[in-house]
Structure formats: C-alpha cells, structure tokens
Design a protein around this motif. Sequence first.
Motif, PDB file in Angstrom:
ATOM      1  N   ASN A  88      14.138  67.963  51.933  1.00  0.00           N
ATOM      2  CA  ASN A  88      15.234  69.043  51.723  1.00  0.00           C
ATOM      3  C   ASN A  88      16.485  69.110  52.930  1.00  0.00           C
ATOM      4  N   LYS A  89      15.941  68.905  54.195  1.00  0.00           N
ATOM      5  CA  LYS A  89      16.991  68.923  55.103  1.00  0.00           C
ATOM      6  C   LYS A  89      17.531  67.555  55.098  1.00  0.00           C
ATOM      7  N   VAL A  90      17.006  66.524  54.714  1.00  0.00           N
ATOM      8  CA  VAL A  90      17.484  65.232  54.615  1.00  0.00           C
ATOM      9  C   VAL A  90      18.630  65.130  53.375  1.00  0.00           C
ATOM     10  N   LYS A  91      18.268  65.768  52.407  1.00  0.00           N
ATOM     11  CA  LYS A  91      18.733  65.999  51.236  1.00  0.00           C
ATOM     12  C   LYS A  91      20.245  66.704  51.482  1.00  0.00           C
ATOM     13  N   SER A  92      19.924  67.712  52.084  1.00  0.00           N
ATOM     14  CA  SER A  92      21.117  68.454  52.704  1.00  0.00           C
ATOM     15  C   SER A  92      22.146  67.838  53.327  1.00  0.00           C
ATOM     16  N   ARG A  93      21.436  67.212  54.578  1.00  0.00           N
ATOM     17  CA  ARG A  93      22.377  66.470  55.274  1.00  0.00           C
ATOM     18  C   ARG A  93      23.108  65.245  54.772  1.00  0.00           C
ATOM     19  N   LYS A  99      30.170  64.603  51.517  1.00  0.00           N
ATOM     20  CA  LYS A  99      31.214  65.352  51.340  1.00  0.00           C
ATOM     21  C   LYS A  99      31.964  65.104  52.452  1.00  0.00           C
ATOM     22  N   GLN A 100      31.578  64.635  53.679  1.00  0.00           N
ATOM     23  CA  GLN A 100      32.385  64.216  54.821  1.00  0.00           C
ATOM     24  C   GLN A 100      32.959  62.900  54.430  1.00  0.00           C
ATOM     25  N   VAL A 101      32.228  62.128  53.858  1.00  0.00           N
ATOM     26  CA  VAL A 101      32.573  60.625  53.386  1.00  0.00           C
ATOM     27  C   VAL A 101      33.841  60.602  52.499  1.00  0.00           C
ATOM     28  N   GLU A 102      33.650  61.513  51.404  1.00  0.00           N
ATOM     29  CA  GLU A 102      34.776  61.516  50.351  1.00  0.00           C
ATOM     30  C   GLU A 102      36.081  62.309  51.223  1.00  0.00           C
ATOM     31  N   LEU A 103      35.678  63.420  52.087  1.00  0.00           N
ATOM     32  CA  LEU A 103      36.860  63.854  52.768  1.00  0.00           C
ATOM     33  C   LEU A 103      37.499  62.868  53.554  1.00  0.00           C
TER      34      LEU A 103
END
Length: 519
Positions: A88-93, A99-103
């Motif tokens: 779950n942590k890996v998926k969240s990360r 999101k950061q890559v898209e940004l």
Amino acid sequence: MLIAIIITGIGCLIAGLAGGRFLLKNTLKKYEKEAREKAKLILKEAELNAENFKKDRILEAKEKYLKLKAEFEEESNKKKNFILQAENKVKSREGQINKQVELLNRKEAEMDSLRENLNAQIEIINKRKEDVEKMRLTQVSNLEKIAHLSAEEARNQLMQAIEDEARAKSSGMVKDILDEARMSATRQARKVVIDTIQRTATEHAIENCVSIFNIESDDIKGKIIGREGRNIRALEAATGVEIIVDDTPEAVVISGFDPVRREIARLSLHRLVTDGRIHPARIEEVVAKVSKSIEEEIMDLGERTSIDLGINGLHPELIKLVGRMRYRSSYGQNLLQHSKEVAKLCATMAAELGLNVKLAKRAGLLHDIGKVVPDEPELPHALLGMELAKKYKEHPEVCNAIGAHHDEIEMTSVISPIVQVCDAISGSRPGARREIIDSYIKRLKDLESLALSFDGVTKCYAIQAGRELRVIVDSDNVSDDVAGKLSFDISQKIEKEMQYPGQIKVTVIREMRVVNYAK
C-alpha cells in the motif's frame, strides 16, 4: 526272612522314587503353567502400556503440531499484513511519483513554450540591436562632421569629464557609505542580540539558604532531637548545617549556606525518619551513604546536562564539575541554570553570525567552571577555568573564551566576545541575581577557612547565618585546655581579619570516642 525284608525295602524304595518322580513332574507342570500365564499377563500389560505410551506421544505430537501450525499461521499473517502495508505504501508512493512526473511533464511543456517565445524575442532584440547600431554609426558620422572631431577624440574628452565628475561624487559617497555601514552594523548587532534573547527563554532560580523538611506529625520532632539533644547534635556535626526544630507545624528547617550540605542533611533526615532508627551511630552511617550518593548524582547530572545541550567528548572531571554547578550560586543565580542559559545564548548568537555553534555552546557551558573547584585557589575563576580546560584538552578557542570573559586575558577568538556578551545578558536580566547573597556566602566561607587554618581542627561549620562558628577538633591532638585556648584564638583572629555585623559565637567541640570490635 532277611531277604524278604530287603526285597520289600527295595520295592518300597522303588515305589517311593516312582511316586516322587510323578509328584515332581506334576509340580513342575503346575509351575510351568503358572509361569506361562504370568508371562502372558506381563506381555498383555506391556502391550497395553506401549499402546498407551504410543497414544500419548501421538497426542503430544499432534498438540505440538497444532501449536507450531498456529504460530506459523500467526507469523504468516503478520508477514502478510506487513507485505500488504508495504504494498500500500509503495502504491501510494507510486501514485505520488506519477503525479509528480505528470506535473514535471506539464512544467517541461510550459518551459518549452517559454523557451520558444524567448528565442523569438531574442531574434527581435538582435534585429533591433542591428538597427540601433546602424543609427548610432550614422549619428557618429554626422557629429564628426559637425564638431570637426573624430569619434576617438570625442570619446576621450567625454570619459575625462565623466571621470572628474565621478571622483568628485565618490568622495562624498564614500563618507555616506561608511556612516550608513556603521549605523547598519549597530542595528544588526542589536537585532542579533535581541533575537537571541527572545529565542532563549530560561527561568531564573534565586537560591536561598534554607531548606524545609516536611514530616507527617510533630511526634517525629522528638525522635530527631533525641535524648538530651544528642541526635540533632550528631546530625549537625555530621552535615555542617543547622537543624531548627521549632513550633512550625509538620516541618523542620535546615539552614546552611552550602546547598550540597543542605541537600545531604535533607536526604539523610528523610532516610532516618523513614527507617525509624535515629541515633548517633546510625546518623553518621546514613550521612556517609547519602554523601556518596550525592557525588554519584552530581556525575549523573553533569552527563545529563551535556547530553541535553548536545555537547560530546567532555572529560569526566569536567562533567563532574558541571554537575557541581547545580549546588553553587552566583549572586543568588543558580550556576548550572546560568551556564546552560549562556550556552544556549552563545549557540543562537553563533548561528546568527555564521560561526561554529558547537564550540560556542561548549564555551558557554564551561565559562564559569572555575567557580566550582573544591579547593578554591587564589586565581580568578576565569583563569582557573581556562587552566582546567587546557588541562583536559579543550579547544584553544574554548579556553580563550573561558579565560577572557572577564577581560583577564586578551581575546584571540571571535567566540570570546560572544561568551562575554551572553554572560552579561544572562546575569543582567531583572531578578536574575542578588549580590547580597553571594557576598554573604563568601563571608561564611572565609569564616570557615579561617578556623580550618588552626592546627587540630578537623571540621568547621558556620551556622545561624554566620552568627555561630562550630569547630570540631581532633581529641587525640587537642586537649580540653587547648580547646578552650583555641576557641579564644579563633575569636581574636576573626575580630582582627574580618568584618561582620553583631557578634560571632565560636564553639569548639572535642569529643572523645573509643571504638573496639568483638570478633
């Protein structure tokens, strides 16, 4: 006839042997049958026991298997939960990274667009530069024709005029800049000091010379006093403080200028009252144990102080002296609190000025270390602290800051004035210090030192706010007659060498004590 008897005897013998053989054979068969039956019973019992043992072992094995299985399943569930949490942590990360890559991709696209616009504007600017240069050349040519001067000559004249004007203005600007720099430096220094004071909030503890020992009932006061006052006299002689047992309800007052002595007396009273056995021998034993525990507490306090301030690598003797600061006051201000405050102030100010924070904090903590040296030599405490720091391999800048914080030596490090300023900040705050208490304590110490200078004196305590000097002498070296003369000599020396209000009572105690052991 004889022959008939012999024959008859032989026949009887033969018949007896045959009958005995028959009986023996029957008895043996009977025993054999019983033995076989017993053997069968033993075999059956053994088989039954073996079967029961087998069942027990199988049952134990099954129980152990079930237990191991449950533990394995529990451990497996824990690992599964841990793996699920990690996933779950890996998926969240991973989602955050996406999101950061898209940004970043959007920003990169925006940067590409801005770069294209910038290139287009640069091309326009270059074209305009070319046009301006052509116009400038045309104007220069026209000016040369009008002024009958070449461009180089006109440039030289213009530069000379500008240079003269710049020199005339620069002299005034230099003066203005210097004045402004002085003013801004003063403002900046004030800002650093004010910010440092505001960011360091420390309470001020005003030391006094009295401790209160609370008791459950006034009946305990009689035990503390003892028969004909022997317990309270033994306690005062062992600790060097004055025990005041008056009408104050459920309280005993401990008076003395030395905080260490007061603390030893308070803890000793607590142990004696809790134990219930209060007599002179027990008092001396408890005071000795408490004195030892206080020394250990002093060492522990020094270590905790250095850890709290983040100061590492202090020599054990310096750590011990830092702990002793807890029981020392400077003009009524607790020395340990003062040193910790100076250390924090120095660290904050050094950080504001971009200096070494660790060295500044170290110097701030150790700047008054010379005040807690047990033997108290004649050197000023700043120089004595510097010598101690050098002895225990402290940094040269720290040593200089300690020795120079009262201007006894020249300052050779930038940290030295910081320590001096922070020491003044800590001590000059309203309510931080009381000079009367410090001078009073110094007078009492001088009073004790004066009495200890006489031969035969083993202990000396100034009590009752310095109105009484209690002197304990060695009974083997001082007789009763010499004790009387010693009391007179001490009082005469006090009159000649010291200044004090009222009068001082000098009490010389000579106690004869004989100890033997039954083995």
